[in-house]
Scaffold this motif. Structure first.
Motif, PDB file in Angstrom:
ATOM      1  N   THR A  93       0.838  -1.198   0.000  1.00 18.27           N
ATOM      2  CA  THR A  93       0.000   0.000   0.000  1.00 18.27           C
ATOM      3  C   THR A  93       0.873   1.248   0.000  1.00 18.27           C
ATOM      4  O   THR A  93       1.205   1.793   1.054  1.00 18.27           O
ATOM      5  CB  THR A  93      -0.929   0.044   1.231  1.00 18.27           C
ATOM      6  OG1 THR A  93      -1.624  -1.189   1.349  1.00 18.27           O
ATOM      7  CG2 THR A  93      -1.940   1.186   1.100  1.00 18.27           C
ATOM      8  N   HIS A 146       1.503   5.085  -0.108  1.00 17.81           N
ATOM      9  CA  HIS A 146       0.603   6.139   0.358  1.00 17.81           C
ATOM     10  C   HIS A 146       0.728   7.440  -0.422  1.00 17.81           C
ATOM     11  O   HIS A 146      -0.172   8.280  -0.355  1.00 17.81           O
ATOM     12  CB  HIS A 146       0.832   6.404   1.848  1.00 17.81           C
ATOM     13  CG  HIS A 146       0.404   5.260   2.725  1.00 17.81           C
ATOM     14  ND1 HIS A 146      -0.893   4.816   2.778  1.00 17.81           N
ATOM     15  CD2 HIS A 146       1.108   4.462   3.570  1.00 17.81           C
ATOM     16  CE1 HIS A 146      -0.982   3.803   3.625  1.00 17.81           C
ATOM     17  NE2 HIS A 146       0.227   3.561   4.115  1.00 17.81           N
ATOM     18  N   ALA A 169       2.745   5.276  -5.800  1.00 19.93           N
ATOM     19  CA  ALA A 169       1.759   4.387  -6.422  1.00 19.93           C
ATOM     20  C   ALA A 169       1.936   4.344  -7.929  1.00 19.93           C
ATOM     21  O   ALA A 169       1.836   3.282  -8.561  1.00 19.93           O
ATOM     22  CB  ALA A 169       0.349   4.848  -6.057  1.00 19.93           C
ATOM     23  N   THR A 229      -4.949   5.611   0.872  1.00 21.86           N
ATOM     24  CA  THR A 229      -5.215   4.910   2.119  1.00 21.86           C
ATOM     25  C   THR A 229      -5.577   3.458   1.945  1.00 21.86           C
ATOM     26  O   THR A 229      -5.481   2.670   2.888  1.00 21.86           O
ATOM     27  CB  THR A 229      -6.349   5.608   2.905  1.00 21.86           C
ATOM     28  OG1 THR A 229      -7.524   5.651   2.074  1.00 21.86           O
ATOM     29  CG2 THR A 229      -5.950   7.017   3.294  1.00 21.86           C
ATOM     30  N   GLN A 230      -6.000   3.055   0.739  1.00 23.00           N
ATOM     31  CA  GLN A 230      -6.435   1.674   0.509  1.00 23.00           C
ATOM     32  C   GLN A 230      -5.601   1.056  -0.612  1.00 23.00           C
ATOM     33  O   GLN A 230      -5.238   1.740  -1.573  1.00 23.00           O
ATOM     34  CB  GLN A 230      -7.916   1.630   0.111  1.00 23.00           C
ATOM     35  CG  GLN A 230      -8.856   2.175   1.169  1.00 23.00           C
ATOM     36  CD  GLN A 230      -8.839   1.368   2.455  1.00 23.00           C
ATOM     37  OE1 GLN A 230      -8.626   0.168   2.428  1.00 23.00           O
ATOM     38  NE2 GLN A 230      -9.041   2.046   3.580  1.00 23.00           N
ATOM     39  N   PRO A 231      -5.301  -0.263  -0.512  1.00 21.94           N
ATOM     40  CA  PRO A 231      -4.495  -0.904  -1.556  1.00 21.94           C
ATOM     41  C   PRO A 231      -5.101  -0.769  -2.939  1.00 21.94           C
ATOM     42  O   PRO A 231      -4.380  -0.576  -3.914  1.00 21.94           O
ATOM     43  CB  PRO A 231      -4.485  -2.381  -1.113  1.00 21.94           C
ATOM     44  CG  PRO A 231      -4.700  -2.351   0.368  1.00 21.94           C
ATOM     45  CD  PRO A 231      -5.609  -1.162   0.591  1.00 21.94           C
ATOM     46  N   GLU A 232      -6.445  -0.821  -3.045  1.00 17.75           N
ATOM     47  CA  GLU A 232      -7.051  -0.728  -4.364  1.00 17.75           C
ATOM     48  C   GLU A 232      -6.870   0.659  -4.988  1.00 17.75           C
ATOM     49  O   GLU A 232      -6.806   0.806  -6.204  1.00 17.75           O
ATOM     50  CB  GLU A 232      -8.547  -1.059  -4.297  1.00 17.75           C
ATOM     51  CG  GLU A 232      -9.378  -0.234  -3.315  1.00 17.75           C
ATOM     52  CD  GLU A 232      -9.439  -0.871  -1.930  1.00 17.75           C
ATOM     53  OE1 GLU A 232     -10.392  -0.573  -1.186  1.00 17.75           O
ATOM     54  OE2 GLU A 232      -8.573  -1.703  -1.617  1.00 17.75           O
ATOM     55  N   GLU A 233      -6.725   1.710  -4.131  1.00 15.90           N
ATOM     56  CA  GLU A 233      -6.466   3.046  -4.648  1.00 15.90           C
ATOM     57  C   GLU A 233      -5.116   3.118  -5.319  1.00 15.90           C
ATOM     58  O   GLU A 233      -4.909   3.831  -6.307  1.00 15.90           O
ATOM     59  CB  GLU A 233      -6.526   4.094  -3.532  1.00 15.90           C
ATOM     60  CG  GLU A 233      -7.896   4.323  -2.930  1.00 15.90           C
ATOM     61  CD  GLU A 233      -7.811   5.394  -1.863  1.00 15.90           C
ATOM     62  OE1 GLU A 233      -7.402   6.534  -2.193  1.00 15.90           O
ATOM     63  OE2 GLU A 233      -8.125   5.109  -0.688  1.00 15.90           O
ATOM     64  N   ALA A 234      -4.153   2.363  -4.761  1.00 20.58           N
ATOM     65  CA  ALA A 234      -2.789   2.424  -5.255  1.00 20.58           C
ATOM     66  C   ALA A 234      -2.664   1.817  -6.642  1.00 20.58           C
ATOM     67  O   ALA A 234      -1.717   2.120  -7.374  1.00 20.58           O
ATOM     68  CB  ALA A 234      -1.848   1.686  -4.302  1.00 20.58           C
TER      69      ALA A 234
END
Length: 325
Positions: free
Chosen positions: A244, A246, A251, A318-323
């Motif tokens: 993750t 940040h 990312a 803040t979330q792995p899927e955002e990355a």
């Protein structure tokens, strides 16, 4: 107590067009036995930060820091004579491009022995024996014969091994490896990285690995510090950073790795790193960031807490899927 502690390090170079800030408020901490990777694009201040700490920048550089200490000693207050006793002995650096870092006028044996002569109380026979031991340690075949070779008579991989032998000559407590695999083929790259990793484990020294290769980071480092346009934008343990990230820049870097690609075309980061004349008023990454809002363009980004990887960002991931988006 940390082995190396740097707080709010900035480096400005005097140019004909005015001062250029190459490093902007960077913090760094390394403990004994730690393996820290510093990653980022070319021009992000990775090498300049370490050269500033080593005292190897030209007179055109102005270096400021709230703290710069090694083993409890304030590096800023050391005289030139005192600094020379530390640099090369307790703190050593493997430079980029071994073919330009080695002196072409002297044999590699002479150059290794010179480091020993400067820092250790060894006679000529002991220096010769230690040089052979070091050449053997870094995997150079027929080390006694190779001592009389000049740099141009060695391959790139052999020259890099000689640089490592020189850096390790006095058993440093901190080794800085600046792009140690640049311009080497893939097979030799793997050998050099394995060598550094094995030596770090055997000696217990701290290792700072400067690189832009995230694969190297995943295989070698314990912690990762990401720099962008002279600023530190994130720091995490290697597992957390890959799981993750940040900061949107981190990312984006990870999303561009071929092994993480979800489409046939690799995603890219639009634009370029800001230079001397186009540094934004707000977040330095804002012009290239898909998540940027008005505040990002107008206000310097705050540094988030450790739970968000010390990300220098108004809108940290803040979330792995955002990355992965």
């Amino acid at each position: 107590m940390a082995l190396l502690s740097i707080r709010n390090l900035s480096v400005e170079f005097a140019t004909a067009a005015g001062p250029f800030r190459a490093v902007d408020g960077v913090d760094l901490t390394v403990d004994q036995g730690d393996v820290l990777a510093i990653v980022g694009e070319s021009g992000s201040g990775k090498s300049v930060s370490m050269l500033a700490m080593m005292g190897l920048l030209p007179w055109t550089a102005t270096i400021t820091a709230d703290e710069m200490s090694f083993d409890g000693r304030d590096i800023r207050r050391l005289s030139a004579r005192e600094r020379r006793k530390v640099i090369g002995r307790d703190m050593a650096m493997i430079f980029q491009e071994p073919m330009s870092s080695l002196n072409p006028c002297f044999t590699v044996g002479f150059q290794i022995k010179e480091a020993l002569r400067q820092h250790l109380n060894l006679d000529r026979a002991q220096r010769h024996a230690r040089a052979i031991e070091l050449m053997d340690l870094v995997g150079i075949p027929a080390p006694e014969k190779r001592l009389s070779a000049f740099p141009h008579q060695l391959s790139g991989g052999m020259s890099q091994r000689v640089m490592i032998a020189m850096a390790l000559a006095c058993k440093p407590r901190l080794l800085i490896a600046d792009e140690p695999t640049t311009a080497l083929d893939v097979t030799i790259q793997a050998q050099i990285l394995d060598l550094l990793s094995d030596l770090q484990k055997e000696t217990g020294m701290a290792l700072i690995l400067i690189t832009h290769d995230m694969g190297v980071v995943a295989e070698t480092a314990q912690r990762v510090q990401v720099q962008y346009a002279g600023q530190k934008v994130e720091e995490q343990p290697v597992e957390g950073l890959f799981a993750t990230p940040h900061h949107p820049y981190t990312a984006a870097l990870l999303a561009a790795l071929p092994e993480r690609a979800t489409t046939r075309r690799l995603p890219t980061i639009p634009g370029v790193v800001p230079g001397q004349y186009d540094r934004p008023a707000g977040c330095l990454f804002a012009p290239r960031c898909a998540k940027a809002t008005e505040i990002c363009h107008s206000t310097r980004a705050p540094v988030q807490g450790a739970e968000l990887g010390l990300a220098r960002c108004h809108h940290p991931v803040t979330q792995p899927e955002e990355a992965t988006q």
